[in-house]
Design an enzyme around this catalytic site. Sequence first.
Site, PDB file in Angstrom:
ATOM      1  N   THR A  18      12.788   4.944  69.701  1.00  0.00           N
ATOM      2  CA  THR A  18      13.830   5.103  70.725  1.00  0.00           C
ATOM      3  C   THR A  18      13.304   5.928  71.900  1.00  0.00           C
ATOM      4  O   THR A  18      13.625   5.675  73.046  1.00  0.00           O
ATOM      5  CB  THR A  18      15.068   5.818  70.125  1.00  0.00           C
ATOM      6  OG1 THR A  18      15.472   5.140  68.943  1.00  0.00           O
ATOM      7  CG2 THR A  18      16.225   5.834  71.102  1.00  0.00           C
ATOM      8  N   ARG A  22       7.047   9.421  67.579  1.00  0.00           N
ATOM      9  CA  ARG A  22       7.355  10.654  66.833  1.00  0.00           C
ATOM     10  C   ARG A  22       6.847  10.521  65.416  1.00  0.00           C
ATOM     11  O   ARG A  22       7.124   9.526  64.744  1.00  0.00           O
ATOM     12  CB  ARG A  22       8.867  10.909  66.812  1.00  0.00           C
ATOM     13  CG  ARG A  22       9.357  11.339  68.162  1.00  0.00           C
ATOM     14  CD  ARG A  22      10.777  11.808  68.162  1.00  0.00           C
ATOM     15  NE  ARG A  22      11.205  11.898  69.558  1.00  0.00           N
ATOM     16  CZ  ARG A  22      12.453  12.037  69.952  1.00  0.00           C
ATOM     17  NH1 ARG A  22      13.418  12.119  69.074  1.00  0.00           N
ATOM     18  NH2 ARG A  22      12.737  12.099  71.236  1.00  0.00           N
ATOM     19  N   SER A 113      11.825  16.321  70.487  1.00  0.00           N
ATOM     20  CA  SER A 113      13.208  16.588  70.857  1.00  0.00           C
ATOM     21  C   SER A 113      13.925  17.533  69.902  1.00  0.00           C
ATOM     22  O   SER A 113      13.472  18.642  69.673  1.00  0.00           O
ATOM     23  CB  SER A 113      13.944  15.261  70.977  1.00  0.00           C
ATOM     24  OG  SER A 113      15.205  15.484  71.525  1.00  0.00           O
ATOM     25  N   HIS A 114      14.981  17.023  69.292  1.00  0.00           N
ATOM     26  CA  HIS A 114      15.833  17.861  68.431  1.00  0.00           C
ATOM     27  C   HIS A 114      15.254  17.979  67.023  1.00  0.00           C
ATOM     28  O   HIS A 114      15.814  18.687  66.189  1.00  0.00           O
ATOM     29  CB  HIS A 114      17.217  17.230  68.344  1.00  0.00           C
ATOM     30  CG  HIS A 114      17.148  15.795  67.942  1.00  0.00           C
ATOM     31  ND1 HIS A 114      16.697  14.826  68.817  1.00  0.00           N
ATOM     32  CD2 HIS A 114      17.396  15.178  66.781  1.00  0.00           C
ATOM     33  CE1 HIS A 114      16.690  13.665  68.184  1.00  0.00           C
ATOM     34  NE2 HIS A 114      17.108  13.843  66.954  1.00  0.00           N
ATOM     35  N   ASP A 277      18.832  21.366  73.293  1.00  0.00           N
ATOM     36  CA  ASP A 277      17.951  21.032  72.170  1.00  0.00           C
ATOM     37  C   ASP A 277      16.499  21.423  72.431  1.00  0.00           C
ATOM     38  O   ASP A 277      16.186  22.076  73.424  1.00  0.00           O
ATOM     39  CB  ASP A 277      18.049  19.535  71.857  1.00  0.00           C
ATOM     40  CG  ASP A 277      17.420  18.687  72.938  1.00  0.00           C
ATOM     41  OD1 ASP A 277      17.411  19.125  74.096  1.00  0.00           O
ATOM     42  OD2 ASP A 277      16.921  17.590  72.629  1.00  0.00           O
ATOM     43  N   ASP A 279      13.812  20.025  73.645  1.00  0.00           N
ATOM     44  CA  ASP A 279      13.171  19.773  74.938  1.00  0.00           C
ATOM     45  C   ASP A 279      14.133  19.838  76.117  1.00  0.00           C
ATOM     46  O   ASP A 279      13.774  19.448  77.231  1.00  0.00           O
ATOM     47  CB  ASP A 279      12.445  18.423  74.915  1.00  0.00           C
ATOM     48  CG  ASP A 279      13.377  17.256  74.663  1.00  0.00           C
ATOM     49  OD1 ASP A 279      14.401  17.453  73.981  1.00  0.00           O
ATOM     50  OD2 ASP A 279      13.101  16.146  75.148  1.00  0.00           O
ATOM     51  N   ASP A 281      16.990  18.284  76.926  1.00  0.00           N
ATOM     52  CA  ASP A 281      17.712  17.175  77.548  1.00  0.00           C
ATOM     53  C   ASP A 281      19.098  16.949  76.940  1.00  0.00           C
ATOM     54  O   ASP A 281      19.937  16.303  77.540  1.00  0.00           O
ATOM     55  CB  ASP A 281      16.876  15.877  77.564  1.00  0.00           C
ATOM     56  CG  ASP A 281      16.390  15.455  76.203  1.00  0.00           C
ATOM     57  OD1 ASP A 281      16.731  16.109  75.207  1.00  0.00           O
ATOM     58  OD2 ASP A 281      15.647  14.443  76.138  1.00  0.00           O
ATOM     59  N   ARG A 282      19.348  17.490  75.750  1.00  0.00           N
ATOM     60  CA  ARG A 282      20.682  17.325  75.150  1.00  0.00           C
ATOM     61  C   ARG A 282      21.555  18.541  75.449  1.00  0.00           C
ATOM     62  O   ARG A 282      21.036  19.616  75.746  1.00  0.00           O
ATOM     63  CB  ARG A 282      20.575  17.184  73.633  1.00  0.00           C
ATOM     64  CG  ARG A 282      19.816  15.974  73.194  1.00  0.00           C
ATOM     65  CD  ARG A 282      19.871  15.847  71.693  1.00  0.00           C
ATOM     66  NE  ARG A 282      19.229  14.596  71.292  1.00  0.00           N
ATOM     67  CZ  ARG A 282      19.499  13.946  70.184  1.00  0.00           C
ATOM     68  NH1 ARG A 282      20.395  14.418  69.335  1.00  0.00           N
ATOM     69  NH2 ARG A 282      18.883  12.827  69.892  1.00  0.00           N
ATOM     70  N   THR A 344      20.993   2.009  72.772  1.00  0.00           N
ATOM     71  CA  THR A 344      20.650   3.426  72.613  1.00  0.00           C
ATOM     72  C   THR A 344      19.258   3.686  73.175  1.00  0.00           C
ATOM     73  O   THR A 344      18.319   2.945  72.881  1.00  0.00           O
ATOM     74  CB  THR A 344      20.684   3.792  71.122  1.00  0.00           C
ATOM     75  OG1 THR A 344      22.035   3.673  70.682  1.00  0.00           O
ATOM     76  CG2 THR A 344      20.200   5.206  70.877  1.00  0.00           C
ATOM     77  N   GLU A 364      26.414   9.225  73.057  1.00  0.00           N
ATOM     78  CA  GLU A 364      27.088   9.973  72.000  1.00  0.00           C
ATOM     79  C   GLU A 364      26.158  11.010  71.369  1.00  0.00           C
ATOM     80  O   GLU A 364      26.618  11.950  70.736  1.00  0.00           O
ATOM     81  CB  GLU A 364      27.627   9.026  70.926  1.00  0.00           C
ATOM     82  CG  GLU A 364      26.627   8.024  70.340  1.00  0.00           C
ATOM     83  CD  GLU A 364      25.525   8.630  69.531  1.00  0.00           C
ATOM     84  OE1 GLU A 364      25.814   9.591  68.803  1.00  0.00           O
ATOM     85  OE2 GLU A 364      24.378   8.145  69.631  1.00  0.00           O
ATOM     86  N   SER A 365      24.845  10.813  71.526  1.00  0.00           N
ATOM     87  CA  SER A 365      23.874  11.707  70.906  1.00  0.00           C
ATOM     88  C   SER A 365      23.636  12.960  71.737  1.00  0.00           C
ATOM     89  O   SER A 365      22.544  13.521  71.725  1.00  0.00           O
ATOM     90  CB  SER A 365      22.561  10.956  70.687  1.00  0.00           C
ATOM     91  OG  SER A 365      22.084  10.444  71.915  1.00  0.00           O
ATOM     92  N   LYS A 376      18.129  12.487  80.522  1.00  0.00           N
ATOM     93  CA  LYS A 376      19.326  13.275  80.312  1.00  0.00           C
ATOM     94  C   LYS A 376      18.958  14.733  80.524  1.00  0.00           C
ATOM     95  O   LYS A 376      17.783  15.095  80.428  1.00  0.00           O
ATOM     96  CB  LYS A 376      19.926  13.018  78.942  1.00  0.00           C
ATOM     97  CG  LYS A 376      18.994  13.204  77.758  1.00  0.00           C
ATOM     98  CD  LYS A 376      19.688  12.683  76.514  1.00  0.00           C
ATOM     99  CE  LYS A 376      18.891  12.905  75.248  1.00  0.00           C
ATOM    100  NZ  LYS A 376      17.858  11.879  75.036  1.00  0.00           N
TER     101      LYS A 376
HETATM  102  C1  G16 Z   1      16.616  10.090  71.891  1.00  0.00           C
HETATM  103  C2  G16 Z   1      16.878   9.151  73.010  1.00  0.00           C
HETATM  104  C3  G16 Z   1      18.351   8.953  73.165  1.00  0.00           C
HETATM  105  C4  G16 Z   1      18.960   8.474  71.857  1.00  0.00           C
HETATM  106  C5  G16 Z   1      18.623   9.453  70.768  1.00  0.00           C
HETATM  107  C6  G16 Z   1      19.049   8.978  69.393  1.00  0.00           C
HETATM  108  O1  G16 Z   1      17.096  11.348  72.214  1.00  0.00           O
HETATM  109  O2  G16 Z   1      16.341   9.654  74.208  1.00  0.00           O
HETATM  110  O3  G16 Z   1      18.538   8.028  74.190  1.00  0.00           O
HETATM  111  O4  G16 Z   1      20.340   8.370  71.984  1.00  0.00           O
HETATM  112  O5  G16 Z   1      17.235   9.635  70.709  1.00  0.00           O
HETATM  113  O6  G16 Z   1      18.306   7.882  69.028  1.00  0.00           O
HETATM  114  P1  G16 Z   1      18.327   7.295  67.553  1.00  0.00           P
HETATM  115  O7  G16 Z   1      19.780   7.057  67.262  1.00  0.00           O
HETATM  116  O8  G16 Z   1      17.510   6.066  67.636  1.00  0.00           O
HETATM  117  O9  G16 Z   1      17.778   8.362  66.640  1.00  0.00           O
HETATM  118  P2  G16 Z   1      16.162  12.618  72.136  1.00  0.00           P
HETATM  119  O10 G16 Z   1      17.014  13.756  72.602  1.00  0.00           O
HETATM  120  O11 G16 Z   1      15.773  12.694  70.682  1.00  0.00           O
HETATM  121  O12 G16 Z   1      15.006  12.307  73.020  1.00  0.00           O
END
Ligand code: G16
Length: 543
Positions: A18, A22, A113-114, A277, A279, A281-282, A344, A364-365, A376
């Site tokens: 996504t 990772r 990220s998170h 979070d 990095d 962005d959340r 997503t 939603e995330s 974001k």
């Molecule tokens: C990433 C993506 C988001 C996505 C989220 C969840 O967020 O940038 O667009 O909504 O993952 O993705 P999944 O449902 O596939 O785990 P982040 O903050 O992890 O970069």
Amino acid sequence: MKVDTRATAPIEGQKPGTSGLRKKTRVFMEPEYLENFIQATLNAIGGAGGKSFVVGGDGRYFNREAIQTILKMAAANGARLVIVGQDGILSTPAASNLIRQNKTDGGFILSASHNPGGIDEDFGVKFNAENGGPAPEKLTARIFEATTRIDQYQIAEVDDVDLARIGETRLGDMTVRVVDPVESYKALMETLFDFDAIRALFSGGFTMRFDAMHAVTGPYATEILENTLGAPSGTVANGIPLEDFGKGHPDPNPIWAKPLMDLMMGADAPDLGAASDGDGDRNMIVGRGIYVTPSDSLAILAANAHLAPAYEKGISGIARSMPTSAAADRVAAALGVECFETPTGWKFFGNLLDAGRVTICGEESAGTGSDHVREKDGLWAVLLWLNILAVRKQSVAEIVNDHWQTYGRNYYSRFDFEAVASDKANAMMDALRGKLAGLPGQSFAGQTVSFADEFSYHDPVDGSLSENQGLRLGFEGDGRAVFRLSGTGTEGATIRLYLERGTEQGGETSMSPQDALSGVLAAALEISDMEGFIGRTTPDVTT
Ligand code: G16
């Protein structure tokens, strides 16, 4: 500068998910793992010769070592300039901003990220294109393809660059510019929001707790909220970025930001609680005694954006990811602007933003953002909330309740089933996919299916098609359940079950989400036979 061309061979599984690649940190630390992916990315963009990049990360374990490798590879591949955050630190939105401001050819963002950090946790790399946004699917497909054909990579044999010192150095013909990670980002925020109004809010006694979760936003939040906007010292909690995030899970939601939630639900709650979070962005927004779901936050920000200088002329449109609730759609309809439903992944918003079709996007995330960057942006969302609170002079709870009264409410919850054996998760999804066509008209747990399909997306700007983006079940009475497999996990599969039920305008808005959604949940579990496939129906995380 001596350039070493080293033989290598493809490594399996380097397919970006996504949001970039990772994996477990130890996997990234294996010989050639990072090098192959970086070289494949450079190959996929037509080489690095004469190009410029931004490089930075969220400071997690292995961040500095990975940056040194990328710098040496960029130099060996003929890059002209790399801009790096001091000590290797850049939040994801700050990196996006630097790419855009400096018109670089893209950038490497190092983050999972998170996901937790540390030698036994997660690491990640993603490439952002010259618009500052995550590589679109056609580019990630080229990168993956390049990882399957790679046979050599190039690296400069030079000493590490001193990333602690702001200023320029040379690696052969390439300039390395180490910059303050906060400065340009803060300057951008000052152009978007009414800092004087927010300053007046704080000087009038408004109280706030921002939990940086020992992740990258600590320095950004301290500089902007405390040093610039006058929030009292101590407003930012856990503000020192740590390589392992203090052994925490830097995901701003009610589960992982529990101390903040407890504070906000208690007698001594400040006026606003927020978190970001790994990095940056959340975001999470909590008022005194009220948690604002990300889907509601998106809708409320879109409805009130005109109160901030950057958006005072109105917004051109709103985009949300498919599993995000339809609360934002109601706002778009009321404003008479376009509304888009994308798969997503922030990468799907890039074309809409570049084309000026939308101004505000969200998921939603816990992601919300606007056309100011192509990611974001956690602090941006917090500052927009502060700007709105400063102008409306109401509490978070008043603003949320007023929103539900005006537009109606979309009750919403997400259930995550983590570390499920991949074969079992795939079997459940395959079986459900196979049933979809026969479901409409049938009733389960008292809910009648009104539609059932697999979401695919036609990008209205470049015409590309993205398929297999989640299984949707619609129920009479505006209920919806969505099943998707996460694309960001590093262990087994994570099944996400998204539940939603919309009310009429003027309908009941004060139920607990779990009560309001119990019927949709029961139907979704029955239709999918989750119990039968994975042996459980209790999620690891509910948000
Ligand atoms: C990433 C993506 C988001 C996505 C989220 C969840 O967020 O940038 O667009 O909504 O993952 O993705 P999944 O449902 O596939 O785990 P982040 O903050 O992890 O970069």
